[in-house]
Scaffold this active site. Sequence first.
Site, PDB file in Angstrom:
ATOM      1  N   THR A  31     -24.428 -24.548  -0.171  1.00 43.31           N
ATOM      2  CA  THR A  31     -22.998 -24.616   0.164  1.00 43.31           C
ATOM      3  C   THR A  31     -22.355 -23.234   0.239  1.00 43.31           C
ATOM      4  OG1 THR A  31     -22.902 -26.741  -0.973  1.00 43.31           O
ATOM      5  CG2 THR A  31     -20.805 -25.666  -0.518  1.00 43.31           C
ATOM      6  N   ASP A  90      -6.694  -5.528  12.468  1.00 42.41           N
ATOM      7  CA  ASP A  90      -6.099  -5.369  11.139  1.00 42.41           C
ATOM      8  C   ASP A  90      -6.421  -6.617  10.312  1.00 42.41           C
ATOM      9  OD1 ASP A  90      -4.445  -5.259   8.916  1.00 42.41           O
ATOM     10  OD2 ASP A  90      -2.771  -4.357  10.004  1.00 42.41           O
ATOM     11  N   THR A 110      -3.627 -10.071   5.203  1.00 41.02           N
ATOM     12  CA  THR A 110      -3.333 -11.478   4.909  1.00 41.02           C
ATOM     13  C   THR A 110      -3.602 -12.303   6.165  1.00 41.02           C
ATOM     14  OG1 THR A 110      -1.569 -10.693   3.472  1.00 41.02           O
ATOM     15  CG2 THR A 110      -1.609 -13.051   3.971  1.00 41.02           C
ATOM     16  N   SER A 134       0.858  -1.187   0.000  1.00 36.64           N
ATOM     17  CA  SER A 134       0.000   0.000   0.000  1.00 36.64           C
ATOM     18  C   SER A 134       0.889   1.229   0.000  1.00 36.64           C
ATOM     19  CB  SER A 134      -0.891   0.021   1.238  1.00 36.64           C
ATOM     20  OG  SER A 134      -1.583  -1.204   1.333  1.00 36.64           O
ATOM     21  N   ASP A 140       3.940  -3.934  10.385  1.00 35.75           N
ATOM     22  CA  ASP A 140       2.549  -3.514  10.129  1.00 35.75           C
ATOM     23  C   ASP A 140       1.795  -3.267  11.435  1.00 35.75           C
ATOM     24  OD1 ASP A 140       2.679  -6.227  10.703  1.00 35.75           O
ATOM     25  OD2 ASP A 140       1.329  -6.841   9.090  1.00 35.75           O
TER      26      ASP A 140
HETATM   27  N1  LIG Z   1      -9.959  -5.424  -3.220  1.00 33.21           N
HETATM   28  C1  LIG Z   1      -8.973  -6.093  -2.632  1.00 33.21           C
HETATM   29  N2  LIG Z   1      -7.699  -5.773  -2.892  1.00 33.21           N
HETATM   30  C2  LIG Z   1      -6.718  -6.426  -2.299  1.00 33.21           C
HETATM   31  N3  LIG Z   1      -6.843  -7.421  -1.430  1.00 33.21           N
HETATM   32  C3  LIG Z   1      -8.075  -7.778  -1.130  1.00 33.21           C
HETATM   33  C4  LIG Z   1      -9.192  -7.136  -1.709  1.00 33.21           C
HETATM   34  N4  LIG Z   1     -10.292  -7.704  -1.212  1.00 33.21           N
HETATM   35  C5  LIG Z   1      -9.890  -8.640  -0.379  1.00 33.21           C
HETATM   36  N5  LIG Z   1      -8.545  -8.722  -0.331  1.00 33.21           N
HETATM   37  C6  LIG Z   1      -7.792  -9.636   0.540  1.00 33.21           C
HETATM   38  O1  LIG Z   1      -7.268  -8.856   1.613  1.00 33.21           O
HETATM   39  C7  LIG Z   1      -6.007  -9.392   2.029  1.00 33.21           C
HETATM   40  C8  LIG Z   1      -4.945  -8.337   1.877  1.00 33.21           C
HETATM   41  O2  LIG Z   1      -5.244  -7.256   2.721  1.00 33.21           O
HETATM   42  P1  LIG Z   1      -4.112  -6.131   2.994  1.00 33.21           P
HETATM   43  O3  LIG Z   1      -4.633  -5.272   4.074  1.00 33.21           O
HETATM   44  O4  LIG Z   1      -3.690  -5.498   1.733  1.00 33.21           O
HETATM   45  O5  LIG Z   1      -3.009  -7.108   3.578  1.00 33.21           O
HETATM   46  P2  LIG Z   1      -1.438  -7.165   3.608  1.00 33.21           P
HETATM   47  O6  LIG Z   1      -1.004  -5.871   4.194  1.00 33.21           O
HETATM   48  O7  LIG Z   1      -1.221  -8.343   4.489  1.00 33.21           O
HETATM   49  O8  LIG Z   1      -0.928  -7.389   2.222  1.00 33.21           O
HETATM   50  C9  LIG Z   1      -5.726 -10.596   1.145  1.00 33.21           C
HETATM   51  O9  LIG Z   1      -6.136 -11.759   1.831  1.00 33.21           O
HETATM   52  C10 LIG Z   1      -6.599 -10.330  -0.084  1.00 33.21           C
HETATM   53  O10 LIG Z   1      -6.996 -11.544  -0.692  1.00 33.21           O
HETATM   54  C1  LIG Z   2       1.674 -11.370  11.503  1.00 31.90           C
HETATM   55  C2  LIG Z   2       2.160 -10.939  10.139  1.00 31.90           C
HETATM   56  C3  LIG Z   2       2.542 -12.164   9.327  1.00 31.90           C
HETATM   57  C4  LIG Z   2       0.998 -10.236   9.434  1.00 31.90           C
HETATM   58  O1  LIG Z   2       1.325  -9.940   8.086  1.00 31.90           O
HETATM   59  P1  LIG Z   2       0.306  -9.245   7.071  1.00 31.90           P
HETATM   60  O2  LIG Z   2      -1.061  -9.781   7.338  1.00 31.90           O
HETATM   61  O3  LIG Z   2       0.321  -7.757   7.348  1.00 31.90           O
HETATM   62  O4  LIG Z   2       0.808  -9.505   5.693  1.00 31.90           O
HETATM   63  C5  LIG Z   2       3.345  -9.917  10.264  1.00 31.90           C
HETATM   64  O5  LIG Z   2       2.976  -8.886  11.115  1.00 31.90           O
HETATM   65  C6  LIG Z   2       4.596 -10.568  10.775  1.00 31.90           C
HETATM   66  O6  LIG Z   2       5.296 -11.236  10.045  1.00 31.90           O
HETATM   67  N1  LIG Z   2       4.899 -10.364  12.083  1.00 31.90           N
HETATM   68  C7  LIG Z   2       6.051 -10.887  12.735  1.00 31.90           C
HETATM   69  C8  LIG Z   2       5.699 -11.597  14.001  1.00 31.90           C
HETATM   70  C9  LIG Z   2       5.067 -10.701  15.068  1.00 31.90           C
HETATM   71  O7  LIG Z   2       4.563  -9.611  14.761  1.00 31.90           O
HETATM   72  O8  LIG Z   2       5.086 -11.088  16.237  1.00 31.90           O
HETATM   73  K   LIG Z   3      -0.289  -3.598   2.735  1.00 27.37           K
END
Ligand SMILES: Nc1ncnc2c1ncn2[C@@H]1O[C@H](COP(=O)(O)OP(=O)(O)O)[C@@H](O)[C@H]1O
Ligand SMILES: CC(C)(COP(=O)(O)O)[C@@H](O)C(=O)NCCC(=O)O
Ligand SMILES: [K+]
Length: 255
Positions: free
Chosen positions: A184, A129, A132, A13, A109
Site C-alpha cells: 500500500t 512551484d 501548498t 519564508s 507568489d
Molecule cells: N520540510 C518541509 N518544510 C515545510 N513544508 C514542507 C516540508 N516538506 C514538505 N512540505 C510541504 O510543502 C508544502 C509547503 O511548501 P511551501 O513552498 O513552503 O509552500 P507555501 O508557500 O504554499 O506555504 C506543504 O504542503 C508542506 O506540507
Molecule cells: C494558487 C495559490 C493558492 C497558491 O498558494 P500557495 O501554494 O503558494 O500557498 C495562490 O497563488 C493564490 O491564492 N492565487 C490567487 C489566484 C491566482 O493566482 O490566479
Molecule cells: K512560503
Amino acid sequence: MILSVDVGNTNISIGAYEAENRLFVCHILTEPDKTEVEYAMLFHHILHLHRQSEQDLEGAIISSVVPPLSPVLKAALQLCGAERVLQVGPGIRTGLNIRIDNPAQLGADFVAAAIGAMDRYPLPAIIVDLGTATKISVVDRSRTFIGGSIMPGVKVSLDALSNRAAQLPHISLEGPVPVIGTNTVDSMKSGVLLGAASMIDGMIARYEEAAGPAASVVACGALADVVVPLCRREITVDSTLRIDGLYAAWRKNSV
Ligand SMILES: Nc1ncnc2c1ncn2[C@@H]1O[C@H](COP(=O)(O)OP(=O)(O)O)[C@@H](O)[C@H]1O
Ligand SMILES: CC(C)(COP(=O)(O)O)[C@@H](O)C(=O)NCCC(=O)O
Ligand SMILES: [K+]
C-alpha cells in the site's frame, strides 16, 4: 538589512539581505491567528538566532497569498524597526509585465517566483512551484507573465487521499519510489510522487507546444526537492527563487 517575507498557505519564508548578499533564509509556519506582537517576537528571535541586530533592519518586502496576514506582518516588521515595508501588488515596480485577464487576481507568489526567474535565468522560462498548491507558469522573452496553471499540491492531494480512504494510512514522502508498488505505502508513493513528476513533465511539454521552447525550466517550493529528481525533463531546483525575487523587487523600488 532588508527582509523578504513570502507568505504562503503553509509556510512563511524569510530571507535577509545586505547589498549583494543573502545573509540567511528560514521558514516559519503560516498561522493566521497569530497577532502582530507574536510575529514581531518571532522576527526578533530569528534575527537574534542568525546573529543579526534589529538595529540594522531598514526595510522589508512582503508577498502574501493569505490576505488577512498581510497587515499583521507589515505591523510586526514595523515593530521590529523596518521603516519601509513594501508589499507586492499594484503600485510596486517589478519589471514584470503581467498579461492575464485580471492582473490584480494573480497570486503574489506567482509574481515573486517570476521576478526571481527573470532575474537569474534565460527567458522564456517555465516556473514550477511545488508549495501548498502546485503552480506552473511562464515568463516569455519580453519579461511578460503570460499565464499559468494551478493544481492541488502534492502533500495536499496525498492528505486528501489518506483522509478520504479508510484503508490508506498517512505516509511520509521519503525514501525510494518504485514505479510499480507491491504494497500500500509504495503504491501510494508511486502514484503521488511519480504521478506528480509525470504530470509536470507532461505539462512542460504542453506549455512548450503552446508557447514555444523554454530556455529554462526552474522549480521552487518546499516539495521541489522531493519531486523534481523524479522528473525526466531537466529542471533546475532553486529554493530561494521567491524570496530572491522579492529582494530584486525591493531593489527596483528603492532607487
Ligand atoms: N520540510 C518541509 N518544510 C515545510 N513544508 C514542507 C516540508 N516538506 C514538505 N512540505 C510541504 O510543502 C508544502 C509547503 O511548501 P511551501 O513552498 O513552503 O509552500 P507555501 O508557500 O504554499 O506555504 C506543504 O504542503 C508542506 O506540507
Ligand atoms: C494558487 C495559490 C493558492 C497558491 O498558494 P500557495 O501554494 O503558494 O500557498 C495562490 O497563488 C493564490 O491564492 N492565487 C490567487 C489566484 C491566482 O493566482 O490566479
Ligand atoms: K512560503
